[in-house]
Scaffold this motif. Structure first.
Motif, PDB file in Angstrom:
ATOM      1  N   CYS A 193      56.722  50.950  41.810  1.00 25.93           N
ATOM      2  CA  CYS A 193      56.665  51.718  43.056  1.00 25.93           C
ATOM      3  C   CYS A 193      55.260  51.600  43.637  1.00 25.93           C
ATOM      4  CB  CYS A 193      57.037  53.178  42.791  1.00 25.93           C
ATOM      5  SG  CYS A 193      57.127  54.198  44.261  1.00 25.93           S
ATOM      6  N   HIS A 194      55.074  50.611  44.527  1.00 24.32           N
ATOM      7  CA  HIS A 194      53.778  50.353  45.154  1.00 24.32           C
ATOM      8  C   HIS A 194      52.720  50.076  44.085  1.00 24.32           C
ATOM      9  CE1 HIS A 194      51.160  50.065  48.537  1.00 24.32           C
ATOM     10  NE2 HIS A 194      50.422  51.099  48.194  1.00 24.32           N
ATOM     11  N   PHE A 214      60.760  65.319  37.552  1.00 28.09           N
ATOM     12  CA  PHE A 214      60.751  63.847  37.556  1.00 28.09           C
ATOM     13  C   PHE A 214      62.049  63.380  38.187  1.00 28.09           C
ATOM     14  CE2 PHE A 214      61.339  59.560  36.005  1.00 28.09           C
ATOM     15  CZ  PHE A 214      60.059  59.031  36.004  1.00 28.09           C
ATOM     16  N   LEU A 215      61.937  62.514  39.184  1.00 31.70           N
ATOM     17  CA  LEU A 215      63.123  62.036  39.882  1.00 31.70           C
ATOM     18  C   LEU A 215      62.844  60.663  40.480  1.00 31.70           C
ATOM     19  CD1 LEU A 215      66.014  62.743  40.820  1.00 31.70           C
ATOM     20  CD2 LEU A 215      65.011  63.711  42.889  1.00 31.70           C
ATOM     21  N   GLN A 216      63.622  59.661  40.041  1.00 34.25           N
ATOM     22  CA  GLN A 216      63.527  58.305  40.565  1.00 34.25           C
ATOM     23  C   GLN A 216      64.938  57.780  40.786  1.00 34.25           C
ATOM     24  OE1 GLN A 216      60.852  56.248  41.257  1.00 34.25           O
ATOM     25  NE2 GLN A 216      59.349  57.846  40.815  1.00 34.25           N
ATOM     26  N   TYR A 217      65.046  56.863  41.723  1.00 32.88           N
ATOM     27  CA  TYR A 217      66.362  56.332  42.081  1.00 32.88           C
ATOM     28  C   TYR A 217      66.220  54.855  42.423  1.00 32.88           C
ATOM     29  CZ  TYR A 217      70.127  55.305  45.460  1.00 32.88           C
ATOM     30  OH  TYR A 217      71.154  54.728  46.163  1.00 32.88           O
ATOM     31  N   VAL A 252      69.705  56.516  38.157  1.00 34.99           N
ATOM     32  CA  VAL A 252      68.936  57.724  38.465  1.00 34.99           C
ATOM     33  C   VAL A 252      68.141  58.119  37.228  1.00 34.99           C
ATOM     34  CG1 VAL A 252      69.056  60.171  39.104  1.00 34.99           C
ATOM     35  CG2 VAL A 252      70.644  58.522  40.146  1.00 34.99           C
ATOM     36  N   PHE A 253      66.881  58.445  37.433  1.00 33.79           N
ATOM     37  CA  PHE A 253      66.000  58.920  36.366  1.00 33.79           C
ATOM     38  C   PHE A 253      65.624  60.362  36.714  1.00 33.79           C
ATOM     39  CE2 PHE A 253      65.485  54.479  37.373  1.00 33.79           C
ATOM     40  CZ  PHE A 253      65.566  53.834  36.152  1.00 33.79           C
ATOM     41  N   ILE A 254      65.957  61.295  35.852  1.00 32.54           N
ATOM     42  CA  ILE A 254      65.773  62.702  36.202  1.00 32.54           C
ATOM     43  C   ILE A 254      65.344  63.506  34.982  1.00 32.54           C
ATOM     44  CG2 ILE A 254      68.204  63.309  35.772  1.00 32.54           C
ATOM     45  CD1 ILE A 254      67.971  65.156  38.282  1.00 32.54           C
ATOM     46  N   SER A 255      64.526  64.532  35.218  1.00 31.40           N
ATOM     47  CA  SER A 255      64.070  65.403  34.138  1.00 31.40           C
ATOM     48  C   SER A 255      65.259  66.125  33.517  1.00 31.40           C
ATOM     49  CB  SER A 255      63.046  66.409  34.668  1.00 31.40           C
ATOM     50  OG  SER A 255      63.453  66.935  35.923  1.00 31.40           O
ATOM     51  N   MET A 256      65.211  66.293  32.195  1.00 36.65           N
ATOM     52  CA  MET A 256      66.332  66.866  31.455  1.00 36.65           C
ATOM     53  C   MET A 256      66.718  68.259  31.945  1.00 36.65           C
ATOM     54  SD  MET A 256      67.671  64.868  29.127  1.00 36.65           S
ATOM     55  CE  MET A 256      68.427  66.029  27.978  1.00 36.65           C
ATOM     56  N   GLU A 257      65.731  69.060  32.354  1.00 36.05           N
ATOM     57  CA  GLU A 257      66.041  70.418  32.791  1.00 36.05           C
ATOM     58  C   GLU A 257      66.821  70.444  34.103  1.00 36.05           C
ATOM     59  OE1 GLU A 257      61.634  69.770  34.030  1.00 36.05           O
ATOM     60  OE2 GLU A 257      62.987  69.183  32.406  1.00 36.05           O
ATOM     61  N   ASP A 258      66.831  69.313  34.828  1.00 33.38           N
ATOM     62  CA  ASP A 258      67.577  69.226  36.083  1.00 33.38           C
ATOM     63  C   ASP A 258      68.859  68.416  35.938  1.00 33.38           C
ATOM     64  OD1 ASP A 258      65.588  70.540  37.900  1.00 33.38           O
ATOM     65  OD2 ASP A 258      64.343  68.893  37.175  1.00 33.38           O
ATOM     66  N   LEU A 259      69.123  67.929  34.730  1.00 29.78           N
ATOM     67  CA  LEU A 259      70.266  67.035  34.522  1.00 29.78           C
ATOM     68  C   LEU A 259      71.600  67.719  34.784  1.00 29.78           C
ATOM     69  CD1 LEU A 259      71.544  64.385  33.580  1.00 29.78           C
ATOM     70  CD2 LEU A 259      71.319  65.212  31.211  1.00 29.78           C
ATOM     71  N   GLU A 260      71.803  68.897  34.214  1.00 29.86           N
ATOM     72  CA  GLU A 260      73.094  69.564  34.356  1.00 29.86           C
ATOM     73  C   GLU A 260      73.409  69.881  35.812  1.00 29.86           C
ATOM     74  OE1 GLU A 260      75.314  69.763  32.027  1.00 29.86           O
ATOM     75  OE2 GLU A 260      73.868  68.741  30.732  1.00 29.86           O
ATOM     76  N   VAL A 307      72.847  64.098  47.060  1.00 29.73           N
ATOM     77  CA  VAL A 307      72.513  65.060  46.006  1.00 29.73           C
ATOM     78  C   VAL A 307      71.010  65.087  45.734  1.00 29.73           C
ATOM     79  CG1 VAL A 307      72.746  65.508  43.536  1.00 29.73           C
ATOM     80  CG2 VAL A 307      74.774  65.004  44.911  1.00 29.73           C
ATOM     81  N   LEU A 308      70.389  63.926  45.746  1.00 32.90           N
ATOM     82  CA  LEU A 308      68.967  63.846  45.418  1.00 32.90           C
ATOM     83  C   LEU A 308      68.109  64.657  46.371  1.00 32.90           C
ATOM     84  CD1 LEU A 308      68.524  60.090  44.415  1.00 32.90           C
ATOM     85  CD2 LEU A 308      68.783  62.078  42.924  1.00 32.90           C
ATOM     86  N   SER A 309      68.518  64.739  47.626  1.00 35.66           N
ATOM     87  CA  SER A 309      67.739  65.510  48.597  1.00 35.66           C
ATOM     88  C   SER A 309      67.686  66.990  48.233  1.00 35.66           C
ATOM     89  CB  SER A 309      68.334  65.337  49.998  1.00 35.66           C
ATOM     90  OG  SER A 309      69.660  65.839  50.046  1.00 35.66           O
TER      91      SER A 309
END
Length: 236
Positions: free
Chosen positions: A196-197, A121-124, A133-141, A112-114
């Motif tokens: 992350c690095h 904002f997207l972290q896994y 999973v960390f994701i921006s609210m506008e992409d949550l739904e 799904v992440l791809s």
């Protein structure tokens, strides 16, 4: 348990007690410890672990030796940490959601992440038993529709403080401890830490976002002022 069975000396026990208390470590590094008073306070803990009685003077001398060791370690680290903090840059991302799933869902989440690679904002991260999973609210739904699995935990209204540091952070111990201790003393709860690095990402409640940003910004600016003063004195 007696000293023979524990295999520990009073000196080693004192060192362990100090290393377990960051506040003591800092005070020792700053040279602001009253060793006689501290020896009286920790003596009972030392005797309990040691399995026998010991003297205030023995504990005091162990504390002084530990303080010497801590002072040498701190003097080596202090300049490196100051440089790292002073040369870091922070940004704030608001409106973040944090979702935690059972690890069995990991393969589906990766697929799904791809398809959401353009999210703001997207972290896994994947642990031994769970996936977060960390994701921006506008992409949550959209994410929830694609995964179609029940998350064990969903935290909305989160913010992300992103600290970009020089690459020396990878080989310098103490940076995250320094930052998180500063926030802890200011009553800031950190919900997640992502490394992350050369980036450190702190996930916090939205209500704490601006205050956290201001605390870290002032910390960075203050360290920059110190570095500038040091450079100025070296040029004289």
């Amino acid at each position: 348990m007696d000293n023979k069975s524990s295999g520990l000396s009073a000196s080693k026990i004192v060192r362990e007690l100090v290393l377990q208390r960051p506040c003591l470590l800092y005070c020792m590094a700053m040279g602001i410890i009253n060793f006689s008073e501290l020896a009286r306070k920790v003596k009972k803990d030392v005797e309990k672990r040691l399995g026998r009685r010991t003297s205030d003077d023995a504990v005091k001398m162990a504390l002084i030796r530990t303080a010497d060791e801590v002072g040498k370690m701190w003097s080596m680290l202090e300049n490196k940490l100051r440089s790292l903090v002073g040369n870091s840059i922070i940004t704030l991302q608001t409106d973040i959601a944090v979702l935690t799933y059972d690890k069995d869902v990991s393969d589906k989440i990766i697929e799904v992440l791809s398809s959401l690679s353009n999210a703001r904002f997207l972290q896994y991260t994947q642990g031994f038993q769970s996936t977060t999973v960390f994701i921006s609210m506008e992409d949550l739904e959209e994410f929830l529709k694609l995964v179609d699995e029940n998350a064990e935990v969903i935290m909305r209204d989160q913010s992300a403080i992103i600290i970009k540091s020089p690459r020396d952070i990878i080989t310098t111990p103490g940076f995250i401890a320094y930052i998180t201790t500063m926030l802890a003393w200011n009553g800031i709860n950190i919900n997640q830490v992502i490394s992350c690095h050369d980036e450190t990402i702190l996930i916090i409640d939205r209500k704490d976002a601006l205050r956290t940003y201001n605390i870290l910004e002032e910390l960075i600016l203050s360290q920059r002022r110190v570095l500038q003063l040091e450079r100025g004195s070296n040029d004289m």
